[in-house]
Design an enzyme around this catalytic site. Structure first.
Site, PDB file in Angstrom:
ATOM      1  CE  LYS A  54       3.500 -36.474 -40.678  1.00 22.43           C
ATOM      2  NZ  LYS A  54       3.048 -36.210 -39.311  1.00 22.43           N
ATOM      3  N   GLY A  73       5.971 -54.092 -18.757  1.00 22.52           N
ATOM      4  CA  GLY A  73       6.412 -54.009 -17.426  1.00 22.52           C
ATOM      5  C   GLY A  73       5.570 -53.170 -16.396  1.00 22.52           C
ATOM      6  CB  THR A 120       4.136 -45.993 -20.688  1.00 21.56           C
ATOM      7  OG1 THR A 120       3.766 -45.069 -19.940  1.00 21.56           O
ATOM      8  CG2 THR A 120       5.087 -46.984 -20.010  1.00 21.56           C
ATOM      9  CB  SER A 168      -0.352 -40.832 -25.148  1.00 20.10           C
ATOM     10  OG  SER A 168       0.095 -40.593 -26.328  1.00 20.10           O
ATOM     11  CB  ILE A 175      -4.022 -36.369 -35.058  1.00 18.01           C
ATOM     12  CG1 ILE A 175      -2.580 -36.675 -34.283  1.00 18.01           C
ATOM     13  CG2 ILE A 175      -4.253 -37.790 -35.601  1.00 18.01           C
ATOM     14  CD1 ILE A 175      -2.495 -37.334 -33.016  1.00 18.01           C
ATOM     15  CB  VAL A 190     -19.583 -34.845 -31.755  1.00 18.56           C
ATOM     16  CG1 VAL A 190     -20.432 -35.912 -32.321  1.00 18.56           C
ATOM     17  CG2 VAL A 190     -18.486 -34.313 -32.969  1.00 18.56           C
ATOM     18  CG  ASP A 237       3.031 -38.631 -26.212  1.00 16.48           C
ATOM     19  OD1 ASP A 237       3.658 -37.537 -26.264  1.00 16.48           O
ATOM     20  OD2 ASP A 237       2.336 -39.013 -27.100  1.00 16.48           O
ATOM     21  CG  LEU A 290       4.971 -32.193 -30.729  1.00 14.94           C
ATOM     22  CD1 LEU A 290       5.461 -30.908 -31.033  1.00 14.94           C
ATOM     23  CD2 LEU A 290       4.107 -32.719 -31.925  1.00 14.94           C
ATOM     24  CG  HIS A 346      17.658 -15.120 -54.963  1.00 12.92           C
ATOM     25  ND1 HIS A 346      16.345 -14.735 -54.454  1.00 12.92           N
ATOM     26  CD2 HIS A 346      17.710 -15.055 -56.387  1.00 12.92           C
ATOM     27  CE1 HIS A 346      15.583 -14.527 -55.537  1.00 12.92           C
ATOM     28  NE2 HIS A 346      16.333 -14.630 -56.629  1.00 12.92           N
TER      29      HIS A 346
HETATM   30  C1  FAD Z   1      -1.326 -40.119 -35.605  1.00  6.80           C
HETATM   31  C2  FAD Z   1      -0.406 -39.396 -35.100  1.00  6.80           C
HETATM   32  C3  FAD Z   1       0.669 -38.998 -35.953  1.00  6.80           C
HETATM   33  C4  FAD Z   1       1.743 -37.899 -35.100  1.00  6.80           C
HETATM   34  N1  FAD Z   1       2.426 -37.055 -35.903  1.00  6.80           N
HETATM   35  C5  FAD Z   1       3.410 -36.476 -35.202  1.00  6.80           C
HETATM   36  C6  FAD Z   1       4.451 -36.005 -35.854  1.00  6.80           C
HETATM   37  O1  FAD Z   1       4.337 -35.599 -36.916  1.00  6.80           O
HETATM   38  N2  FAD Z   1       5.614 -35.247 -34.995  1.00  6.80           N
HETATM   39  C7  FAD Z   1       5.599 -35.477 -33.678  1.00  6.80           C
HETATM   40  O2  FAD Z   1       6.472 -35.032 -33.298  1.00  6.80           O
HETATM   41  N3  FAD Z   1       4.623 -36.050 -33.074  1.00  6.80           N
HETATM   42  C8  FAD Z   1       3.649 -36.966 -33.697  1.00  6.80           C
HETATM   43  N4  FAD Z   1       2.792 -37.611 -33.156  1.00  6.80           N
HETATM   44  C9  FAD Z   1       2.971 -37.693 -31.654  1.00  6.80           C
HETATM   45  C10 FAD Z   1       4.139 -38.699 -31.294  1.00  6.80           C
HETATM   46  O3  FAD Z   1       3.767 -39.917 -31.957  1.00  6.80           O
HETATM   47  C11 FAD Z   1       4.381 -38.806 -29.832  1.00  6.80           C
HETATM   48  O4  FAD Z   1       4.489 -37.695 -29.292  1.00  6.80           O
HETATM   49  C12 FAD Z   1       5.527 -39.846 -29.355  1.00  6.80           C
HETATM   50  O5  FAD Z   1       5.431 -41.054 -29.988  1.00  6.80           O
HETATM   51  C13 FAD Z   1       5.557 -39.715 -28.054  1.00  6.80           C
HETATM   52  O6  FAD Z   1       6.620 -40.729 -27.777  1.00  6.80           O
HETATM   53  P1  FAD Z   1       6.737 -41.394 -26.248  1.00  6.80           P
HETATM   54  O7  FAD Z   1       8.012 -42.073 -26.397  1.00  6.80           O
HETATM   55  O8  FAD Z   1       6.264 -40.630 -24.980  1.00  6.80           O
HETATM   56  O9  FAD Z   1       5.464 -42.467 -26.504  1.00  6.80           O
HETATM   57  P2  FAD Z   1       5.156 -43.549 -27.458  1.00  6.80           P
HETATM   58  O10 FAD Z   1       5.613 -43.339 -28.810  1.00  6.80           O
HETATM   59  O11 FAD Z   1       3.690 -43.672 -27.414  1.00  6.80           O
HETATM   60  O12 FAD Z   1       5.883 -44.909 -26.860  1.00  6.80           O
HETATM   61  C14 FAD Z   1       5.381 -45.574 -25.958  1.00  6.80           C
HETATM   62  C15 FAD Z   1       5.786 -47.141 -26.131  1.00  6.80           C
HETATM   63  O13 FAD Z   1       5.634 -47.476 -24.791  1.00  6.80           O
HETATM   64  C16 FAD Z   1       5.300 -48.848 -24.898  1.00  6.80           C
HETATM   65  N5  FAD Z   1       4.634 -49.271 -23.513  1.00  6.80           N
HETATM   66  C17 FAD Z   1       3.550 -48.657 -22.958  1.00  6.80           C
HETATM   67  N6  FAD Z   1       3.279 -49.296 -21.724  1.00  6.80           N
HETATM   68  C18 FAD Z   1       4.164 -50.146 -21.617  1.00  6.80           C
HETATM   69  C19 FAD Z   1       4.642 -51.123 -20.483  1.00  6.80           C
HETATM   70  N7  FAD Z   1       3.827 -51.099 -19.520  1.00  6.80           N
HETATM   71  N8  FAD Z   1       5.391 -51.900 -20.550  1.00  6.80           N
HETATM   72  C20 FAD Z   1       6.031 -51.961 -21.808  1.00  6.80           C
HETATM   73  N9  FAD Z   1       5.996 -51.190 -22.829  1.00  6.80           N
HETATM   74  C21 FAD Z   1       4.893 -50.095 -22.902  1.00  6.80           C
HETATM   75  C22 FAD Z   1       4.470 -48.669 -25.806  1.00  6.80           C
HETATM   76  O14 FAD Z   1       4.186 -50.131 -26.553  1.00  6.80           O
HETATM   77  C23 FAD Z   1       5.016 -47.807 -26.816  1.00  6.80           C
HETATM   78  O15 FAD Z   1       5.886 -48.574 -27.843  1.00  6.80           O
HETATM   79  C24 FAD Z   1       1.707 -38.159 -33.778  1.00  6.80           C
HETATM   80  C25 FAD Z   1       0.871 -39.174 -32.947  1.00  6.80           C
HETATM   81  C26 FAD Z   1       0.008 -39.744 -33.668  1.00  6.80           C
HETATM   82  C27 FAD Z   1      -1.012 -40.502 -33.001  1.00  6.80           C
END
Ligand code: FAD
Lengths: 404, 467
Positions: free
Chosen positions: B54, B117, B146, B148, B187, B240, B314, B321, B445
């Site tokens: 963003k 972890g 964790t 994606s 993305i 592709v 994720d 999201l 408005h």
């Molecule tokens: C380029 C891009 C743009 C995006 N834009 C948007 C957007 O505009 N709006 C939106 O809603 N979503 C967006 N997303 C998606 C969004 O980022 C994800 O849906 C969101 O971050 C998922 O959250 P999460 O907590 O499930 O996982 P994550 O944010 O992936 O967090 C997981 C965390 O777990 C940690 N981890 C993983 N395995 C371990 C382990 N074994 N031990 C310790 N730590 C670990 C990782 O280091 C990470 O910090 C975007 C994604 C990308 C790639």
């Protein structure tokens, strides 16, 4: 459980209108009870707070047992006559207003605030879609448990309620060859009542055929005559004659209550009304005092409200004699079961052109079969026979009474 | 080595928008919470997802807007981009937000343990820190969050030097001449928008018939037209075939549905063809937790097949999201701590920050028509006062409603600031509002969100400002 009818021994809680903690005012309907034949509104015996619900919806409770606890308001109502008048004008129940004046006196401001609150309060929380669906499907929202945020009723809740309701309405196991319906609620009440009558009152049924040509003609004339006031049906016409005979014969216009046979001076004519939900028998009170048009108007009103489930308990109590008319179902004649504690019931069959022998000649005339079932504990066959004979006479010679 | 054992009521693996929100919620509910994060707090979202994209989208948009200012009588001379500064602004935003998350966790007394972890058993985690030290965390309740990572596709040459992930692209030292993007999802199209606005030659290749294939089809169709008009090459229904590094750039071989093959070149390739759950290295097999289709399966209370272990965000797939991950975090933790809440996905907004913006909430027309008798109404931003006034009169609002009760089932928007308008639309969907309610709510408005009221007017009869 209040005793709502002379023969009532138990009642089913159909639904509470109030929840624990709600303010209730004396005389306000708080719970609906299913008695013998209707859902009756039970009014609060006191003003206060509904503190406890002992018998939940659906519970079967013997008469006299507690169904809930109301904590009476401690302070007597404090309001000046002017406030009372104002409350009356605004349609506010003073009992529900909390007074903030000296000694808890209700002030004008209290009334205004109360009214504002009432305006603001949305008694049921429901989404717009849920409201529309409930309205369209005839589901009552207050009874539904909401699954949304802070109990808001959502569409799925209404759908569930709908589903349950239909399930309850039919509540059957669909088997291959038959379906099973539980004997509960209204059906059970009617059944118990009828079985009690059939097995405790020794029934005798007498039957006679009435030639109706003159009656048909007179009813036609009367209907024309009173066209603007009422729609006089055959049932009204026959009932009017029955009422007249009952006035003449109090031995038939009787009830058996405990060890007493009561011969009633007034005729309270009970009318069996068939409904999908089950039979109901509203009462045309003091029918002897009513003109034919009044009989007709009042009957029409009772029947309409019976079908809409809007009768008061008052209106189904105190019958002294019942008429059951199955003419519209093309029934020739039948043996009705007495509506206790009454002494007798008249069954009316259809009016049909039949072959009649008049002075050795076969003629076609409209005739009708009447049958009377009576409780042999209360009277003997001759009384019932005389009743039927007199009734037949008056129906066959309807112009007669005028000159009599 | 003495074993370091930490006891907690609740342990959370992963500090993204799923995990850190879960941790705060747990602390709010009175639990002792341990959060394990091996990288930066804030996860993908803050460090390499939502937030940095963003920041760059805004930079790119501002840069591009300079070209349009002449219409307003503003003359701009010497337009120039300092990419390094653009990245610095982005990094600063990220740092601020990541710092904020750390502060919030600290104030909520969440114990954050940095390290990787993994499960020892269903109640014990092993955390291996970067300095080699280890600690064991024992908790009655564990939440897996964790996240994606970018997913590869089985194409020859996909491992090449010039094939980048979104994370790598966000830190490219200098702007490329040209960029080919594999994947026309959220993305992919956002990066297309960024780099196109900054003057890079961009192509987008999407295997499915539409851009933004998970959203209402009208949105992707609109965007494809808009992109094409702007000069972004859009190839839908196209796969592709192969990639080849030819020294100064990458050669991309594509083939469309009709069998037509094309070869073109781009300096870099962005692989944005989906994301895959981070499940490796957790020792899930060791505790008997099986995956289904690559993600951790959960029930509607977000509990996994193992009692007391929950999974969110994720890593459970579904709608990937950040705000969904956060909501799931709250739901899972509440359930873990004795409440009973279901995850409810009826009103999930999705936003795409291209220009014009794209947003959507509720059912698409196609989904809705599978379950309801529906009505579909549109209102164009050309008929919206503010949009015309500020010269952003493009796009539309599309309202999908149910016919019998008028329930609002879905709202799909393209136009100015629609990523903000979708909030109102989401509330309407969540509250099971009807078209009447939206139509009879007075809207200010001139605002863009009058378009929502107007489309509702269309649904109950006729819009005032459209024929
Ligand atoms: C380029 C891009 C743009 C995006 N834009 C948007 C957007 O505009 N709006 C939106 O809603 N979503 C967006 N997303 C998606 C969004 O980022 C994800 O849906 C969101 O971050 C998922 O959250 P999460 O907590 O499930 O996982 P994550 O944010 O992936 O967090 C997981 C965390 O777990 C940690 N981890 C993983 N395995 C371990 C382990 N074994 N031990 C310790 N730590 C670990 C990782 O280091 C990470 O910090 C975007 C994604 C990308 C790639």
């Amino acid at each position: 459980m209040p005793k709502l009818a002379a023969t009532m021994e138990e009642g089913i809680i159909s639904c509470w209108h109030k929840q624990v903690g709600d303010q209730v005012a004396k005389g306000e309907p708080i719970v609906e009870v299913l008695t013998g034949k209707i859902n009756a509104e039970v009014e609060s015996p006191a003003t206060g707070i509904l503190e406890q619900i002992i018998a939940a919806d659906g519970a079967l409770v013997p008469v006299g047992e507690a169904i809930g606890v109301i904590a009476e308001s401690k302070v007597a109502l404090q309001a000046t006559p002017r406030m009372k008048k104002l409350a009356n004008e605004l349609g506010i129940d003073l009992a529900a207003v909390v007074g903030t004046g000296p000694n808890g006196r209700i002030t004008e401001q209290d009334l205004q605030e109360h009214q504002q609150e009432a305006l603001n309060a949305d008694p049921v929380k429901a989404t717009a879609t849920a409201r529309k669906m409930a309205a369209a499907e005839g589901v009552s929202l207050p009874g539904i448990q909401g699954s949304g945020v802070s109990g808001r009723i959502q569409k799925t809740d209404v759908q569930h309620a709908l589903h349950e309701e239909t399930a309850e309405k039919i509540s059957h196991l669909v088997l291959d060859d038959y379906e099973v319906l539980p004997l509960t609620g209204m059906r059970k009440m009617i059944g118990d009542n009828m079985a009690a009558s059939a097995f405790s009152a020794p029934h005798v049924t007498l039957t006679t055929e009435v030639v109706m040509d003159q009656a048909v003609q007179l009813r036609q004339e009367l209907r024309e005559k009173y066209r603007n006031e009422a729609k006089i049906t055959f049932t009204d016409f026959i009932n009017a004659v029955v009422i007249k005979v009952l006035q003449e014969m109090p031995e038939v216009n009787a009830t058996l209550e405990g060890n007493e046979i009561r011969r009633w001076h007034k005729v309270n004519l009970a009318l069996a009304v068939a409904r999908k939900k089950g039979l109901i028998v509203p009462v045309l009170k003091n029918a002897g005092r009513k003109s034919l048009t009044e009989i007709s108007q009042h009957t029409a009103d009772l029947v309409e409200r019976a079908r809409a489930d809007r009768l008061t308990l008052e209106e189904i109590q105190g019958g002294t004699f019942t008429v059951s008319n199955l003419g519209m179902y093309d029934i020739d004649g039948f043996t009705p079961i007495i509506n206790p504690p009454q002494a007798a019931i008249l069954g009316v069959g259809r009016i049909l052109e039949r072959a009649v022998v008049v002075e050795h000649e076969v003629m076609v005339k409209p005739t009708m079969v009447l049958s009377i079932s009576f409780d042999h504990r209360i009277m003997d066959g001759d009384a019932a026979a005389r009743f039927l004979k007199r009734l037949k006479y008056l129906l066959e010679n309807p112009y007669q009474p005028v000159v009599e | 080595m003495a074993e370091n054992i930490v006891e907690a009521d609740l342990a959370i693996i992963g500090g993204g928008p799923g995990g850190y929100v879960a941790a705060i919620r747990g602390a709010q509910l009175g639990a002792q919470v341990v959060l394990i994060e091996e990288d930066q707090l804030g996860g993908t979202c803050l460090n390499r997802g939502c937030i940095p994209t963003k920041a760059l989208l805004e930079t790119a948009h501002e840069y591009q807007k300079l070209d349009t200012l002449a219409q307003r009588g503003i003359k701009v001379a010497g337009k120039e981009l300092d990419w390094a500064q653009a990245l610095a602004q982005k990094d600063k935003a990220v740092k601020t937000l990541v710092g904020g998350v750390g502060y919030l966790l600290q104030r909520n007394q969440v114990r954050v343990i940095k390290g990787h972890g993994q499960f020892v058993d269903a109640r014990t985690l092993l955390c291996r820190q970067s300095d080699g030290s280890e600690s064991k965390i024992q908790a009655e309740r564990i939440v897996i969050a964790t996240g994606s990572q970018p997913k590869g596709i089985p194409v020859e040459g996909i491992d090449g030097q010039r094939v980048l992930s979104s994370t790598e692209l966000l830190n490219l030292p200098s702007l490329p001449q040209s960029l080919a993007i594999i994947g026309g999802g959220a993305i992919g199209v956002e990066f297309a928008s960024v780099f196109h606005d900054l003057g890079v030659e961009v192509s987008v290749i999407e295997a499915l018939p539409n851009l933004l294939p998970t959203m209402d089809a009208d949105l992707g169709v609109f965007l494809a037209k808009k992109f094409s008009k702007q000069g972004i090459r859009v190839e839908v229904n196209t796969l592709v075939q192969g990639l080849r590094d030819i020294g100064s750039s990458e050669e991309i071989r594509i083939k469309n549905k009709d069998g037509r093959e094309q070869i073109f070149q781009a300096e870099y390739v962005l692989l944005a063809a989906g994301r895959q759950a981070n499940t490796a290295g957790l020792n899930l097999a060791g505790i008997g937790l099986n995956l289904a289709a690559g993600v951790i399966p959960v029930n509607e209370y977000l509990e996994t097949a193992i009692n007391g272990i929950y999974a969110i965000g994720d890593v459970i797939g579904g709608i990937m999201l950040a705000h969904v991950a956060s909501r799931e975090g709250i739901v899972a933790v509440e359930n873990a701590l004795g409440h009973k809440v279901k995850a409810d996905y009826r009103s999930v907004p999705a936003c795409i920050y291209t220009h014009p913006e794209i947003a959507s909430v509720g059912l698409t027309e196609v989904e809705a028509s599978k379950h309801y008798e529906i009505a579909v109404h549109r209102f164009p931003f050309q008929a919206n006062g503010r949009a015309v006034a500020v010269d952003q009169a493009e796009g539309f609002v599309k309202l999908v409603s149910e016919q019998k009760y008028g329930q609002i089932l879905g709202i799909h928007l393209v136009g100015p600031m629609v990523t903000e308008l979708v909030g109102e639309a989401g509330l309407a969907v969540a509250m099971e509002s009807t078209v009447e309610e939206l139509a009879t709510t007075i809207h200010a408005h001139p605002t863009f969100n009058e378009a929502l009221m107007e489309v509702a007017h269309a649904a109950i009869g006729s819009p005032i400002h459209n024929l």
